[in-house]
Design a protein around this motif. Structure first.
Motif, mmCIF file in Angstrom:
data_model
loop_
_atom_site.group_PDB
_atom_site.id
_atom_site.type_symbol
_atom_site.label_atom_id
_atom_site.label_comp_id
_atom_site.label_asym_id
_atom_site.label_seq_id
_atom_site.Cartn_x
_atom_site.Cartn_y
_atom_site.Cartn_z
ATOM 1 N N GLN A 175 7.073 13.612 20.161
ATOM 2 C CA GLN A 175 8.494 13.466 19.776
ATOM 3 C C GLN A 175 8.613 12.631 18.403
ATOM 4 O OE1 GLN A 175 10.856 15.735 20.109
ATOM 5 N NE2 GLN A 175 12.334 14.560 19.473
ATOM 6 N N GLU A 176 7.991 11.382 18.866
ATOM 7 C CA GLU A 176 8.259 10.344 17.642
ATOM 8 C C GLU A 176 6.969 10.152 16.897
ATOM 9 O OE1 GLU A 176 9.231 6.908 20.089
ATOM 10 O OE2 GLU A 176 11.234 7.645 20.352
ATOM 11 N N LEU A 177 7.218 10.149 15.385
ATOM 12 C CA LEU A 177 5.906 9.863 14.676
ATOM 13 C C LEU A 177 5.642 8.540 14.131
ATOM 14 C CD1 LEU A 177 7.135 12.964 12.375
ATOM 15 C CD2 LEU A 177 5.452 12.850 13.989
ATOM 16 N N PHE A 178 6.948 7.818 13.545
ATOM 17 C CA PHE A 178 6.660 6.512 13.312
ATOM 18 C C PHE A 178 7.847 5.704 13.140
ATOM 19 C CE2 PHE A 178 6.765 9.293 9.412
ATOM 20 C CZ PHE A 178 7.686 8.811 8.748
ATOM 21 N N ARG A 179 7.646 4.191 13.402
ATOM 22 C CA ARG A 179 9.062 3.514 13.325
ATOM 23 C C ARG A 179 8.798 2.706 11.788
ATOM 24 N NH1 ARG A 179 8.233 2.618 19.124
ATOM 25 N NH2 ARG A 179 9.435 4.008 20.017
ATOM 26 N N LEU A 180 10.267 2.660 11.314
ATOM 27 C CA LEU A 180 10.038 1.589 10.412
ATOM 28 C C LEU A 180 11.218 0.327 10.661
ATOM 29 C CD1 LEU A 180 10.574 3.776 6.979
ATOM 30 C CD2 LEU A 180 8.436 2.706 7.857
ATOM 31 N N SER A 181 10.909 -0.645 10.141
ATOM 32 C CA SER A 181 11.890 -1.792 10.300
ATOM 33 C C SER A 181 12.324 -2.494 9.053
ATOM 34 C CB SER A 181 11.692 -2.706 11.223
ATOM 35 O OG SER A 181 11.260 -2.487 12.599
ATOM 36 N N ALA A 182 13.618 -2.676 8.646
ATOM 37 C CA ALA A 182 13.799 -3.059 7.171
ATOM 38 C C ALA A 182 15.214 -3.783 7.142
ATOM 39 C CB ALA A 182 13.962 -1.642 6.310
ATOM 40 N N VAL A 183 15.207 -4.746 6.223
ATOM 41 C CA VAL A 183 16.455 -5.507 5.825
ATOM 42 C C VAL A 183 16.879 -4.658 4.677
ATOM 43 C CG1 VAL A 183 17.655 -7.535 5.101
ATOM 44 C CG2 VAL A 183 15.312 -7.568 6.771
ATOM 45 N N VAL A 184 18.284 -4.296 4.906
ATOM 46 C CA VAL A 184 19.093 -3.671 3.572
ATOM 47 C C VAL A 184 19.775 -4.855 3.058
ATOM 48 C CG1 VAL A 184 20.569 -1.891 3.253
ATOM 49 C CG2 VAL A 184 18.935 -1.449 5.004
ATOM 50 N N THR A 185 19.515 -4.742 1.868
ATOM 51 C CA THR A 185 20.468 -5.883 1.248
ATOM 52 C C THR A 185 21.473 -5.135 0.304
ATOM 53 O OG1 THR A 185 18.992 -6.290 -0.750
ATOM 54 C CG2 THR A 185 18.578 -7.670 1.219
ATOM 55 N N GLY A 186 22.331 -5.667 -0.293
ATOM 56 C CA GLY A 186 23.208 -4.946 -1.246
ATOM 57 C C GLY A 186 24.289 -6.052 -1.834
ATOM 58 N N LEU A 187 24.988 -5.765 -2.759
ATOM 59 C CA LEU A 187 25.788 -6.575 -3.609
ATOM 60 C C LEU A 187 27.133 -7.289 -2.713
ATOM 61 C CD1 LEU A 187 26.070 -4.731 -6.957
ATOM 62 C CD2 LEU A 187 24.425 -6.595 -6.249
ATOM 63 N N TYR A 188 27.233 -8.391 -2.646
ATOM 64 C CA TYR A 188 28.344 -9.031 -1.869
ATOM 65 C C TYR A 188 28.676 -10.331 -2.596
ATOM 66 C CZ TYR A 188 30.309 -11.826 1.592
ATOM 67 O OH TYR A 188 31.449 -12.768 2.436
ATOM 68 N N ALA A 189 30.033 -10.494 -3.007
ATOM 69 C CA ALA A 189 30.534 -11.720 -3.457
ATOM 70 C C ALA A 189 29.640 -11.737 -4.903
ATOM 71 C CB ALA A 189 30.463 -12.705 -2.630
ATOM 72 N N GLY A 190 29.327 -10.876 -5.539
ATOM 73 C CA GLY A 190 28.767 -10.929 -7.042
ATOM 74 C C GLY A 190 27.206 -11.240 -6.761
ATOM 75 N N ALA A 191 26.317 -11.352 -5.520
ATOM 76 C CA ALA A 191 25.074 -11.686 -5.402
ATOM 77 C C ALA A 191 24.516 -10.758 -4.299
ATOM 78 C CB ALA A 191 25.033 -13.048 -4.961
ATOM 79 N N ARG A 192 23.161 -10.715 -4.175
ATOM 80 C CA ARG A 192 22.499 -9.932 -3.434
ATOM 81 C C ARG A 192 22.409 -10.515 -1.987
ATOM 82 N NH1 ARG A 192 20.586 -5.226 -3.075
ATOM 83 N NH2 ARG A 192 21.183 -4.743 -5.289
ATOM 84 N N ALA A 193 22.851 -9.591 -1.030
ATOM 85 C CA ALA A 193 22.914 -10.470 0.343
ATOM 86 C C ALA A 193 22.326 -9.478 1.386
ATOM 87 C CB ALA A 193 24.083 -11.022 0.717
ATOM 88 N N PRO A 194 21.759 -10.112 2.577
ATOM 89 C CA PRO A 194 21.234 -9.237 3.647
ATOM 90 C C PRO A 194 22.626 -8.339 4.031
ATOM 91 C CG PRO A 194 20.722 -10.979 4.064
ATOM 92 C CD PRO A 194 21.379 -11.155 2.765
ATOM 93 N N LEU A 195 22.793 -7.055 4.281
ATOM 94 C CA LEU A 195 23.731 -6.297 5.058
ATOM 95 C C LEU A 195 23.372 -5.777 6.206
ATOM 96 C CD1 LEU A 195 25.006 -4.179 1.739
ATOM 97 C CD2 LEU A 195 25.802 -6.419 2.604
#
Length: 172
Positions: free
Chosen positions: A139-159
């Motif tokens: 049923q399960e093929l693989f797992r990915l783990s990630a940090v998603v960053t994005g724009l916050y207060a004019g800079a890139r930050a972990p979301l």
């Protein structure tokens, strides 16, 4: 079996390269003639402290409330993946938080205006094809783990920190 193995590898590469799992899954579905609208069916939502390792990756104080959402991402009737998503709700605009609480829109689509990027933490393969195996595809093929960053207060930050499990329906 070889075709499924090639599809798994192609999907994994597409996910590694994508800024959003939602975008990668939508393109994957479109290429197969499936419904390219990816929906997030909520299995659980909560506001609670993140585990210490997740809090560290998010850059929040251990014990500080964070948002959490466990979802299945679907294309039509196909369940493509499950995702555990811890997010720094204080860094997200209120319409994004409302969408996470109340809607079916995947996280990646909701945060698209924040120019997300995924920083891969790890990949765990749960299936490898074996020639002439009596075992089918799990049923399960693989797992990915990630940090998603994005724009916050004019800079890139972990979301968010995501743990995604991709399912066999994707290799068909």
């Amino acid at each position: 079996m070889q075709l499924r193995a090639r599809r798994c590898e192609a999907l994994l590469e597409a996910l590694r390269a994508a800024s959003s799992a939602t975008a990668a899954l939508s393109a994957w579905a479109r290429s197969r003639g499936w419904d390219e609208r990816i929906l997030a069916r909520k299995l659980e939502t909560a506001t609670r402290p993140a585990p210490d390792d997740v809090a560290g990756l998010l850059g929040v104080t251990p014990g500080a409330p964070t948002g959490f959402r466990l979802v299945e991402l679907t294309s039509g009737a196909r369940v493509l993946s499950r995702a555990d998503n811890w997010f720094a709700s204080a860094r997200l605009p209120e319409p994004v938080n409302a969408g996470l609480r109340d809607g079916l829109t995947p996280f990646g689509a909701l945060i698209a205006p924040l120019e997300p990027r995924r920083e891969l933490l790890g990949v765990t393969r749960l299936w490898r094809p074996v020639e002439k195996s009596a075992h089918g595809m799990p049923q399960e093929l693989f797992r990915l783990s990630a940090v998603v960053t994005g724009l916050y207060a004019g800079a890139r930050a972990p979301l968010a920190v995501v743990h995604e499990t991709y399912l066999a329906a994707l290799a068909l």
